[in-house]
Write a protein that holds these residues in place. Structure first.
Motif, PDB file in Angstrom:
ATOM      1  N   SER A  24       0.854  -1.179   0.000  1.00 45.18           N
ATOM      2  CA  SER A  24       0.000   0.000   0.000  1.00 45.18           C
ATOM      3  C   SER A  24       0.889   1.227   0.000  1.00 45.18           C
ATOM      4  CB  SER A  24      -0.921   0.001   1.232  1.00 45.18           C
ATOM      5  OG  SER A  24      -1.812  -1.094   1.186  1.00 45.18           O
ATOM      6  N   PRO A  25       0.807   2.065  -1.030  1.00 42.37           N
ATOM      7  CA  PRO A  25       1.705   3.225  -1.111  1.00 42.37           C
ATOM      8  C   PRO A  25       1.357   4.275  -0.077  1.00 42.37           C
ATOM      9  CG  PRO A  25       0.073   3.302  -2.865  1.00 42.37           C
ATOM     10  CD  PRO A  25      -0.110   1.985  -2.166  1.00 42.37           C
ATOM     11  N   MET A  26       2.257   5.236   0.050  1.00 41.59           N
ATOM     12  CA  MET A  26       1.998   6.381   0.935  1.00 41.59           C
ATOM     13  C   MET A  26       0.779   7.134   0.424  1.00 41.59           C
ATOM     14  SD  MET A  26       5.778   7.939   1.782  1.00 41.59           S
ATOM     15  CE  MET A  26       5.095   9.308   2.710  1.00 41.59           C
ATOM     16  N   LYS A  27       0.107   7.792   1.336  1.00 42.65           N
ATOM     17  CA  LYS A  27      -1.061   8.587   0.978  1.00 42.65           C
ATOM     18  C   LYS A  27      -0.656   9.658  -0.030  1.00 42.65           C
ATOM     19  CE  LYS A  27      -4.856  11.165   3.096  1.00 42.65           C
ATOM     20  NZ  LYS A  27      -5.421  11.725   4.353  1.00 42.65           N
ATOM     21  N   GLY A  28      -1.440   9.750  -1.093  1.00 43.84           N
ATOM     22  CA  GLY A  28      -1.140  10.751  -2.110  1.00 43.84           C
ATOM     23  C   GLY A  28      -0.185  10.281  -3.193  1.00 43.84           C
ATOM     24  N   HIS A  29       0.352   9.076  -3.038  1.00 43.24           N
ATOM     25  CA  HIS A  29       1.269   8.528  -4.036  1.00 43.24           C
ATOM     26  C   HIS A  29       0.527   7.587  -4.965  1.00 43.24           C
ATOM     27  CE1 HIS A  29       5.278   9.167  -1.655  1.00 43.24           C
ATOM     28  NE2 HIS A  29       4.553  10.269  -1.765  1.00 43.24           N
ATOM     29  N   SER A  30       0.717   7.759  -6.277  1.00 45.34           N
ATOM     30  CA  SER A  30       0.052   6.875  -7.225  1.00 45.34           C
ATOM     31  C   SER A  30       1.034   6.084  -8.081  1.00 45.34           C
ATOM     32  CB  SER A  30      -0.872   7.698  -8.131  1.00 45.34           C
ATOM     33  OG  SER A  30      -0.120   8.676  -8.826  1.00 45.34           O
ATOM     34  N   HIS A  31       2.319   6.152  -7.736  1.00 43.08           N
ATOM     35  CA  HIS A  31       3.353   5.446  -8.492  1.00 43.08           C
ATOM     36  C   HIS A  31       4.016   4.434  -7.567  1.00 43.08           C
ATOM     37  CE1 HIS A  31       3.370   8.363 -11.917  1.00 43.08           C
ATOM     38  NE2 HIS A  31       2.755   9.066 -10.991  1.00 43.08           N
ATOM     39  N   SER A  94       7.091   3.906  -3.210  1.00 46.78           N
ATOM     40  CA  SER A  94       6.092   4.732  -3.875  1.00 46.78           C
ATOM     41  C   SER A  94       6.594   6.160  -4.015  1.00 46.78           C
ATOM     42  CB  SER A  94       4.761   4.703  -3.115  1.00 46.78           C
ATOM     43  OG  SER A  94       4.831   5.449  -1.900  1.00 46.78           O
ATOM     44  N   SER A  95       6.041   6.847  -5.003  1.00 45.85           N
ATOM     45  CA  SER A  95       6.381   8.252  -5.198  1.00 45.85           C
ATOM     46  C   SER A  95       5.149   8.993  -5.689  1.00 45.85           C
ATOM     47  CB  SER A  95       7.537   8.413  -6.188  1.00 45.85           C
ATOM     48  OG  SER A  95       7.136   8.035  -7.491  1.00 45.85           O
ATOM     49  N   ARG A  96       5.239  10.325  -5.583  1.00 47.26           N
ATOM     50  CA  ARG A  96       4.110  11.161  -5.977  1.00 47.26           C
ATOM     51  C   ARG A  96       3.990  11.229  -7.499  1.00 47.26           C
ATOM     52  NH1 ARG A  96       1.302  14.368  -2.595  1.00 47.26           N
ATOM     53  NH2 ARG A  96       2.770  14.157  -0.874  1.00 47.26           N
ATOM     54  N   ASP A  97       5.141  11.149  -8.162  1.00 45.21           N
ATOM     55  CA  ASP A  97       5.167  11.273  -9.615  1.00 45.21           C
ATOM     56  C   ASP A  97       6.347  10.458 -10.116  1.00 45.21           C
ATOM     57  OD1 ASP A  97       4.614  14.192 -11.768  1.00 45.21           O
ATOM     58  OD2 ASP A  97       4.745  12.053 -12.218  1.00 45.21           O
ATOM     59  N   TYR A  98       6.477  10.316 -11.431  1.00 51.05           N
ATOM     60  CA  TYR A  98       7.565   9.504 -11.975  1.00 51.05           C
ATOM     61  C   TYR A  98       8.820  10.321 -12.203  1.00 51.05           C
ATOM     62  CZ  TYR A  98       6.902  11.614 -16.570  1.00 51.05           C
ATOM     63  OH  TYR A  98       6.817  12.500 -17.600  1.00 51.05           O
TER      64      TYR A  98
ATOM     65  N   ASN B  95      14.843   9.682 -16.539  1.00 54.02           N
ATOM     66  CA  ASN B  95      13.467  10.174 -16.675  1.00 54.02           C
ATOM     67  C   ASN B  95      12.406   9.106 -16.473  1.00 54.02           C
ATOM     68  OD1 ASN B  95      13.841   8.731 -18.956  1.00 54.02           O
ATOM     69  ND2 ASN B  95      13.570  10.425 -20.391  1.00 54.02           N
ATOM     70  N   THR B  96      12.806   7.846 -16.349  1.00 48.80           N
ATOM     71  CA  THR B  96      11.802   6.800 -16.106  1.00 48.80           C
ATOM     72  C   THR B  96      11.478   6.663 -14.629  1.00 48.80           C
ATOM     73  OG1 THR B  96      13.446   5.063 -15.853  1.00 48.80           O
ATOM     74  CG2 THR B  96      12.612   5.493 -18.088  1.00 48.80           C
ATOM     75  N   GLY B  97      12.334   7.206 -13.781  1.00 43.95           N
ATOM     76  CA  GLY B  97      12.095   7.132 -12.350  1.00 43.95           C
ATOM     77  C   GLY B  97      12.650   5.901 -11.675  1.00 43.95           C
ATOM     78  N   LYS B  98      12.859   4.800 -12.402  1.00 46.60           N
ATOM     79  CA  LYS B  98      13.354   3.596 -11.729  1.00 46.60           C
ATOM     80  C   LYS B  98      14.777   3.828 -11.245  1.00 46.60           C
ATOM     81  CE  LYS B  98      15.114   1.025 -15.738  1.00 46.60           C
ATOM     82  NZ  LYS B  98      14.845  -0.101 -16.665  1.00 46.60           N
ATOM     83  N   LEU B  99      15.047   3.324 -10.055  1.00 46.61           N
ATOM     84  CA  LEU B  99      16.353   3.501  -9.430  1.00 46.61           C
ATOM     85  C   LEU B  99      17.278   2.340  -9.785  1.00 46.61           C
ATOM     86  CD1 LEU B  99      15.184   4.689  -5.902  1.00 46.61           C
ATOM     87  CD2 LEU B  99      16.396   6.071  -7.594  1.00 46.61           C
ATOM     88  N   ILE B 100      18.514   2.684 -10.149  1.00 51.23           N
ATOM     89  CA  ILE B 100      19.574   1.696 -10.342  1.00 51.23           C
ATOM     90  C   ILE B 100      20.498   1.828  -9.127  1.00 51.23           C
ATOM     91  CG2 ILE B 100      21.386   0.832 -11.859  1.00 51.23           C
ATOM     92  CD1 ILE B 100      18.576   0.851 -13.101  1.00 51.23           C
ATOM     93  N   PHE B 101      20.608   0.752  -8.356  1.00 49.32           N
ATOM     94  CA  PHE B 101      21.344   0.799  -7.103  1.00 49.32           C
ATOM     95  C   PHE B 101      22.767   0.288  -7.255  1.00 49.32           C
ATOM     96  CE2 PHE B 101      18.478   1.962  -3.661  1.00 49.32           C
ATOM     97  CZ  PHE B 101      17.232   1.844  -4.252  1.00 49.32           C
ATOM     98  N   GLY B 102      23.666   0.854  -6.442  1.00 48.31           N
ATOM     99  CA  GLY B 102      24.974   0.266  -6.258  1.00 48.31           C
ATOM    100  C   GLY B 102      24.869  -0.979  -5.382  1.00 48.31           C
ATOM    101  N   GLN B 103      26.015  -1.646  -5.195  1.00 51.36           N
ATOM    102  CA  GLN B 103      26.008  -2.932  -4.512  1.00 51.36           C
ATOM    103  C   GLN B 103      25.919  -2.802  -2.988  1.00 51.36           C
ATOM    104  OE1 GLN B 103      28.056  -1.809  -6.838  1.00 51.36           O
ATOM    105  NE2 GLN B 103      28.838  -3.430  -8.148  1.00 51.36           N
ATOM    106  N   GLY B 104      26.113  -1.592  -2.475  1.00 54.10           N
ATOM    107  CA  GLY B 104      25.997  -1.366  -1.040  1.00 54.10           C
ATOM    108  C   GLY B 104      27.345  -1.355  -0.331  1.00 54.10           C
ATOM    109  N   THR B 105      27.410  -0.595   0.749  1.00 49.36           N
ATOM    110  CA  THR B 105      28.587  -0.520   1.612  1.00 49.36           C
ATOM    111  C   THR B 105      28.138  -0.712   3.049  1.00 49.36           C
ATOM    112  OG1 THR B 105      29.784   1.004   0.161  1.00 49.36           O
ATOM    113  CG2 THR B 105      30.442   0.957   2.488  1.00 49.36           C
ATOM    114  N   THR B 106      28.707  -1.710   3.700  1.00 45.00           N
ATOM    115  CA  THR B 106      28.394  -1.943   5.106  1.00 45.00           C
ATOM    116  C   THR B 106      29.360  -1.138   5.958  1.00 45.00           C
ATOM    117  OG1 THR B 106      27.621  -4.166   4.604  1.00 45.00           O
ATOM    118  CG2 THR B 106      28.131  -3.677   6.903  1.00 45.00           C
ATOM    119  N   LEU B 107      28.818  -0.206   6.713  1.00 44.16           N
ATOM    120  CA  LEU B 107      29.623   0.682   7.555  1.00 44.16           C
ATOM    121  C   LEU B 107      29.495   0.279   9.011  1.00 44.16           C
ATOM    122  CD1 LEU B 107      31.265   3.297   8.125  1.00 44.16           C
ATOM    123  CD2 LEU B 107      29.064   4.495   8.247  1.00 44.16           C
ATOM    124  N   GLN B 108      30.630   0.156   9.667  1.00 46.43           N
ATOM    125  CA  GLN B 108      30.653  -0.063  11.112  1.00 46.43           C
ATOM    126  C   GLN B 108      31.417   1.084  11.756  1.00 46.43           C
ATOM    127  OE1 GLN B 108      32.520  -3.705  12.419  1.00 46.43           O
ATOM    128  NE2 GLN B 108      32.155  -3.285  14.585  1.00 46.43           N
TER     129      GLN B 108
END
Lengths: 115, 111
Positions: A24-31, A94-98, B95-108
């Motif tokens: 369930s996304p955050m309120k107001g988020h449709s993405h 979730s996000s508000r927009d893309y 512009n598509t919004g999808k996130l491309i992540f790095g492999q991560g760093t474990t910090l102590q």
């Protein structure tokens, strides 16, 4: 709690069963975005949905996986005929927009274990 | 071209030290670079983000440095505390919004 809600938090399935993960996304988020995190790895994009539409499913395995985000209710990630390799943490954001300047907020994930 | 490479894989510092985590990308279409912090059993939480039109952004003890020509960006944590011990992920999106992540760093952070 106005954050992204995922359930169940933990899910155990036997090989061949179906797994249904809800978000369930955050309120107001449709993405909504789904990501998968394998142990000791980063998150990998799976699918991006808006209400009633799949916008980008480039990260989804071609078989057994499907996602939906109906007009009413949560987004569902469905995995049919699960295999051991499906064991992972599945996160929804979730996000508000893309647009890239709209931050994505994550839920606490569903940990899927396949016996 | 869609990859984001993150280093180091793990990092140990003393309390008060300044851990630095580095990321590099190839895709020049990326225009948004967030950093996320993740504790065990929790989802990633957005810490700070930067766009390529600025070279540095600071929020509290967290600073992002961005080098557009080198296609690199880094996270600095000032006056690190044991409570900062977590896994940190850099990411990039276009512009598509999808996130491309790095492999991560474990910090102590040791007390």
């Amino acid at each position: 709690n106005a954050g992204v809600m995922q359930n169940p938090r933990h899910l155990v399935r036997r090989r061949g069963q179906e797994a249904r993960l809800r978000c369930s996304p955050m309120k107001g988020h449709s993405h909504v975005y789904w990501y998968r995190q394998l142990p000791e790895e980063g998150l990998k994009f799976m699918v991006y949905l808006q209400k009633e539409n799949i916008i980008d499913e480039s990260g989804m395995p071609k078989e057994r996986f499907s996602a939906e985000f109906p007009k009413e209710g949560p987004s569902i990630l469905r995995i049919q005929q699960v295999v051991r390799g499906d064991s992972a943490a599945y996160f929804c954001a979730s996000s508000r927009d893309y647009h890239s300047n709209q931050p994505q907020h994550f839920g606490d994930g569903t940990r899927l274990s396949i016996l | 071209q869609q990859q984001v490479k993150q280093s180091p894989q793990s990092l140990i510092v003393q309390k008060g030290g300044i851990p630095i985590i580095n990321c590099a990308y190839e895709n020049t279409a990326f225009d948004y670079f967030p950093w996320y912090q993740q504790f065990p059993g929790k989802g990633p939480a957005l810490l700070i983000a930067i766009r390529p039109d600025v070279s540095e952004k600071k929020e509290g003890r967290f600073t992002i440095s961005f080098n557009k020509s080198a296609k690199q960006f880094s996270l600095h944590i000032m006056d690190s505390q044991p409570g900062d011990s977590a896994t940190y992920f850099c990411a990039a999106s276009g512009n598509t919004g999808k996130l491309i992540f790095g492999q991560g760093t474990t910090l102590q952070v040791k007390p």
